[in-house]
Design a protein around this motif. Structure first.
Motif, PDB file in Angstrom:
ATOM      1  N   HIS A 112      36.013  33.924  16.282  1.00 49.03           N
ATOM      2  CA  HIS A 112      37.066  34.744  16.823  1.00 49.03           C
ATOM      3  C   HIS A 112      37.400  35.997  15.822  1.00 49.03           C
ATOM      4  O   HIS A 112      38.547  36.699  16.141  1.00 49.03           O
ATOM      5  CB  HIS A 112      38.381  33.797  16.760  1.00 49.03           C
ATOM      6  CG  HIS A 112      38.255  32.796  17.699  1.00 49.03           C
ATOM      7  ND1 HIS A 112      39.120  31.787  17.899  1.00 49.03           N
ATOM      8  CD2 HIS A 112      37.457  32.710  18.917  1.00 49.03           C
ATOM      9  CE1 HIS A 112      39.052  30.944  18.927  1.00 49.03           C
ATOM     10  NE2 HIS A 112      37.872  31.793  19.331  1.00 49.03           N
ATOM     11  N   GLY A 113      36.582  36.130  14.941  1.00 50.35           N
ATOM     12  CA  GLY A 113      36.932  37.371  13.759  1.00 50.35           C
ATOM     13  C   GLY A 113      38.323  37.297  13.169  1.00 50.35           C
ATOM     14  O   GLY A 113      39.076  35.923  13.096  1.00 50.35           O
ATOM     15  N   GLN A 114      38.910  38.013  12.483  1.00 57.42           N
ATOM     16  CA  GLN A 114      40.008  38.013  11.925  1.00 57.42           C
ATOM     17  C   GLN A 114      40.765  39.257  11.463  1.00 57.42           C
ATOM     18  O   GLN A 114      39.999  40.183  11.628  1.00 57.42           O
ATOM     19  CB  GLN A 114      39.949  37.439  10.232  1.00 57.42           C
ATOM     20  CG  GLN A 114      38.771  37.942   9.496  1.00 57.42           C
ATOM     21  CD  GLN A 114      38.339  37.197   8.193  1.00 57.42           C
ATOM     22  OE1 GLN A 114      37.505  36.405   8.477  1.00 57.42           O
ATOM     23  NE2 GLN A 114      38.648  37.668   6.937  1.00 57.42           N
ATOM     24  N   ASN A 115      41.951  39.257  11.189  1.00 54.23           N
ATOM     25  CA  ASN A 115      42.612  40.161  10.803  1.00 54.23           C
ATOM     26  C   ASN A 115      43.049  41.624  11.742  1.00 54.23           C
ATOM     27  O   ASN A 115      42.533  42.744  11.371  1.00 54.23           O
ATOM     28  CB  ASN A 115      42.274  40.926   9.233  1.00 54.23           C
ATOM     29  CG  ASN A 115      42.236  39.727   8.333  1.00 54.23           C
ATOM     30  OD1 ASN A 115      41.089  39.541   7.807  1.00 54.23           O
ATOM     31  ND2 ASN A 115      43.118  39.199   8.272  1.00 54.23           N
ATOM     32  N   ASN A 151      39.452  43.651  12.618  1.00 45.54           N
ATOM     33  CA  ASN A 151      38.924  44.630  11.613  1.00 45.54           C
ATOM     34  C   ASN A 151      37.847  43.793  10.642  1.00 45.54           C
ATOM     35  O   ASN A 151      37.196  44.584  10.189  1.00 45.54           O
ATOM     36  CB  ASN A 151      40.057  45.131  10.732  1.00 45.54           C
ATOM     37  CG  ASN A 151      39.748  46.225   9.887  1.00 45.54           C
ATOM     38  OD1 ASN A 151      39.713  46.015   8.476  1.00 45.54           O
ATOM     39  ND2 ASN A 151      39.529  47.215  10.354  1.00 45.54           N
ATOM     40  N   ASN A 152      37.870  42.479  10.690  1.00 45.85           N
ATOM     41  CA  ASN A 152      37.183  41.637   9.970  1.00 45.85           C
ATOM     42  C   ASN A 152      36.313  40.630  10.600  1.00 45.85           C
ATOM     43  O   ASN A 152      36.832  40.410  11.779  1.00 45.85           O
ATOM     44  CB  ASN A 152      37.583  41.388   8.678  1.00 45.85           C
ATOM     45  CG  ASN A 152      38.135  42.534   7.614  1.00 45.85           C
ATOM     46  OD1 ASN A 152      37.332  43.362   7.176  1.00 45.85           O
ATOM     47  ND2 ASN A 152      39.496  42.433   7.338  1.00 45.85           N
ATOM     48  N   GLY A 153      35.881  39.823   9.677  1.00 47.77           N
ATOM     49  CA  GLY A 153      35.169  38.478  10.379  1.00 47.77           C
ATOM     50  C   GLY A 153      34.194  38.869  11.350  1.00 47.77           C
ATOM     51  O   GLY A 153      33.492  39.870  11.477  1.00 47.77           O
ATOM     52  N   ASP A 154      33.917  37.654  12.010  1.00 47.18           N
ATOM     53  CA  ASP A 154      32.751  37.336  12.981  1.00 47.18           C
ATOM     54  C   ASP A 154      31.495  37.069  12.048  1.00 47.18           C
ATOM     55  O   ASP A 154      31.798  37.048  10.794  1.00 47.18           O
ATOM     56  CB  ASP A 154      32.277  38.483  13.780  1.00 47.18           C
ATOM     57  CG  ASP A 154      31.817  38.038  15.269  1.00 47.18           C
ATOM     58  OD1 ASP A 154      30.699  37.413  15.153  1.00 47.18           O
ATOM     59  OD2 ASP A 154      32.143  38.388  16.377  1.00 47.18           O
ATOM     60  N   GLY A 157      33.660  42.805  11.879  1.00 49.41           N
ATOM     61  CA  GLY A 157      34.703  42.871  12.985  1.00 49.41           C
ATOM     62  C   GLY A 157      34.124  42.994  14.278  1.00 49.41           C
ATOM     63  O   GLY A 157      32.940  42.997  14.297  1.00 49.41           O
ATOM     64  N   ASN A 158      35.031  42.773  15.495  1.00 51.56           N
ATOM     65  CA  ASN A 158      34.404  42.720  16.825  1.00 51.56           C
ATOM     66  C   ASN A 158      35.168  43.373  17.814  1.00 51.56           C
ATOM     67  O   ASN A 158      36.333  43.457  17.587  1.00 51.56           O
ATOM     68  CB  ASN A 158      33.802  41.326  16.993  1.00 51.56           C
ATOM     69  CG  ASN A 158      35.076  40.242  17.223  1.00 51.56           C
ATOM     70  OD1 ASN A 158      36.161  40.782  17.658  1.00 51.56           O
ATOM     71  ND2 ASN A 158      34.621  39.043  16.864  1.00 51.56           N
ATOM     72  N   THR A 192      29.576  42.714  18.604  1.00 55.82           N
ATOM     73  CA  THR A 192      29.986  42.169  16.987  1.00 55.82           C
ATOM     74  C   THR A 192      29.614  43.538  16.257  1.00 55.82           C
ATOM     75  O   THR A 192      28.165  43.933  16.453  1.00 55.82           O
ATOM     76  CB  THR A 192      29.180  41.150  16.712  1.00 55.82           C
ATOM     77  OG1 THR A 192      29.702  40.014  17.484  1.00 55.82           O
ATOM     78  CG2 THR A 192      29.273  40.872  15.375  1.00 55.82           C
ATOM     79  N   PHE A 193      30.142  44.091  15.723  1.00 58.28           N
ATOM     80  CA  PHE A 193      29.503  45.231  15.035  1.00 58.28           C
ATOM     81  C   PHE A 193      28.623  44.892  13.504  1.00 58.28           C
ATOM     82  O   PHE A 193      28.902  43.666  13.043  1.00 58.28           O
ATOM     83  CB  PHE A 193      30.843  45.989  14.206  1.00 58.28           C
ATOM     84  CG  PHE A 193      31.777  46.799  15.220  1.00 58.28           C
ATOM     85  CD1 PHE A 193      31.310  48.091  15.754  1.00 58.28           C
ATOM     86  CD2 PHE A 193      32.847  46.156  15.655  1.00 58.28           C
ATOM     87  CE1 PHE A 193      31.832  48.609  16.583  1.00 58.28           C
ATOM     88  CE2 PHE A 193      33.488  46.770  16.624  1.00 58.28           C
ATOM     89  CZ  PHE A 193      33.110  48.047  17.192  1.00 58.28           C
ATOM     90  N   ASP A 194      27.711  45.665  13.434  1.00 57.09           N
ATOM     91  CA  ASP A 194      26.582  45.206  12.550  1.00 57.09           C
ATOM     92  C   ASP A 194      26.527  46.236  11.320  1.00 57.09           C
ATOM     93  O   ASP A 194      25.546  45.928  10.462  1.00 57.09           O
ATOM     94  CB  ASP A 194      25.221  45.484  13.393  1.00 57.09           C
ATOM     95  CG  ASP A 194      24.983  46.936  13.670  1.00 57.09           C
ATOM     96  OD1 ASP A 194      25.719  47.626  13.622  1.00 57.09           O
ATOM     97  OD2 ASP A 194      23.967  46.717  14.509  1.00 57.09           O
ATOM     98  N   GLY A 195      27.369  47.140  11.280  1.00 55.70           N
ATOM     99  CA  GLY A 195      27.441  48.159  10.047  1.00 55.70           C
ATOM    100  C   GLY A 195      26.844  49.326  10.519  1.00 55.70           C
ATOM    101  O   GLY A 195      27.154  50.421  10.175  1.00 55.70           O
TER     102      GLY A 195
END
Length: 465
Positions: free
Chosen positions: A141-144, A161-164, A169-170, A186-189
């Motif tokens: 669910h990710g976070q923030n 903005n964060n998590g996963d 983030g996602n 899902t973002f990978d950087g």
């Protein structure tokens, strides 16, 4: 055939422009229990404006409010409380006319944010999702979340903005009843990380920006697009510093072009305004913010069809932020208003435009140092001064050609401005009459200022149709 309507203005009051009257404070937040430090853009259901405060309220964890466009009937709809409802909302609300949908950046069961809905009268609060925690049915669910939700008619879409599982983030979607939560990316950087602001939708693709990430070693943020089912993700632009860095707001799609700004980077490392085509071509900087008008707020640009409008979080005469405008081609930048300790400071959101005026919020200042809701009067302040002169202007409304006549004094100068104060015509004459052809100007409302040999004798509204 043009219809001629003759207007004889006897004992006409003439007008002087008072730029100090441009900001009208609709509400000054009071802290506890009223609400404090809004970091949201206002949204409208056609009757009320709705928004959130980041802190304040009964529990000092933020609140949802509504207010009429004239500042009346302000009321709180929700006091956030932490574990049950969430806390510290950053983004704006989405409304479908019946329900309001929003997110908090913290609070909830896992203290990582919530997604909620509530009726626009303040009843029926329902938490649809707790962000964070262990994956549910394989979905993290990710976070923030710090942005806002958008709706495509079936699903609400948002970003965290964060998590996963990678921590970057996602992008997710969820139905308005809280079912069918799905992470679509899902973002990978390498392709961006820590998405910022809100998504936009053009009917085919979703578009957004990330604050950080990218394939280069700088990792200064990206512009991306993705299909609503999660397919066809692609990076449209990577920020490198010179072309901007660390975008923190949202994109604006206007006439097939996307516009946005970055908080840092550019020539002065104080942010840039940029444009880019939805296919990723045509990226260009429209403006490098200067050291005196610096660091745009965390929102998006808005358009009236002629200018783009926005705010900076810092800079200006008082270093408390400004309201500015700029043409879509990058020309005509103008600092329209400097915030101060009385009229608000450090805006952290977007303006909204109702066809006549701009509305917004500031994160701080005002009488209680807790932020304000304001209206920016596009017509500027107008004060009336009596005069016994007689002016004839016809036809009004006009298809383009207007006649001006003074029966008392010789006219020395004529100036015509649009609603945002931009001069579109100036003429120096030495006569008591003139003909002006405005047929190449856009339809709408304009102001014509007529000056005699010794004084201004009239400023009159004219309509081109």
């Amino acid at each position: 055939m043009k219809t001629k309507i003759t207007l004889i203005l006897i004992a006409l009051a003439y007008f002087a422009f008072d730029t100090s009257a441009q900001i009208n404070l609709l509400h000054q937040f009071g802290g506890n229990p009223d609400g404090k430090n809004p970091k949201c853009s206002l949204v409208s259901d056609g009757t009320f404006f709705y928004g959130t405060t980041n802190i304040g309220g009964i529990n000092d964890l933020g609140a949802v409010f509504k207010v009429m466009p004239d500042g009346s009937n302000y009321s709180k709809l929700v006091d956030f409380d932490g574990a049950l409802k969430g806390s510290l909302p950053y983004g704006s609300i989405y409304t479908d006319g019946t329900f309001l949908y929003g997110m908090t950046s913290e609070g909830g069961t896992n203290n990582m944010g919530t997604l909620y809905k509530i009726k626009n009268d303040g009843t029926g609060f329902l938490k649809l999702l707790d962000f964070g925690g262990a994956p549910v049915s394989g979905q993290y669910h990710g976070q923030n979340p710090t942005g806002s939700l958008i709706f495509d008619g079936t699903y609400l879409y948002g970003m965290v903005n964060n998590g996963d599982y990678l921590g970057f983030g996602n992008i997710f979607k969820i139905k308005p009843d809280g079912t069918s939560y799905t992470v679509i990316h899902t973002f990978d950087g390498t392709h961006g990380s820590h998405p910022s602001g809100s998504l936009i939708f053009d009917g085919t693709f979703l578009y957004g920006i990330t604050e950080k990430g990218g394939s280069s070693s700088n990792a200064l943020g990206t512009v991306f697009k993705i299909m609503p089912d999660g397919s066809s993700f692609s990076v449209l632009n990577e920020f490198t510093g010179t072309n901007g860095s660390n975008p923190l707001g949202s994109l604006l799609l206007e006439s097939g072009i996307m516009y946005g700004y970055t908080y840092d980077g550019g020539t002065n490392n104080t942010g840039v305004i940029f444009k880019i085509m939805p296919d990723g071509t045509g990226f260009s900087k429209l403006l490098d913010f200067s050291l005196t008008e610096s660091n745009p707020s965390y929102g998006a640009l808005v358009s009236d069809g002629t200018f783009l409008y926005g705010m900076t979080k810092r800079g200006g005469t008082n270093n408390l932020g400004i309201v500015f405008k700029i043409k879509p081609n990058g020309t005509g930048f103008l600092d329209m208003f400097n915030f101060d300790v009385t009229n608000g400071a450090w805006p952290a959101s977007s303006l909204i435009y109702d066809g006549t005026n701009l509305y917004g919020t500031t994160n701080s200042a005002g009488i209680n140092s807790s932020g304000v809701i304001f209206r920016f009067d596009m017509l500027t302040g107008i004060s009336e001064i009596k005069d016994e002169k007689m002016i004839i202007i016809y036809p009004n409304p006009s298809n383009g050609v207007i006649q001006i006549k003074s029966d008392v004094s010789v006219i020395s100068e004529i100036e015509i401005s649009n609603l945002v104060g931009e001069k579109i015509y100036t003429s120096t004459i030495n006569s008591n009459k003139a003909e002006i052809d405005l047929s190449k100007q856009a339809t709408g409302v304009y102001f014509i200022q007529i000056t005699s040999i010794d004084k201004t004798i009239a400023i009159k509204k004219i309509i081109l149709q």
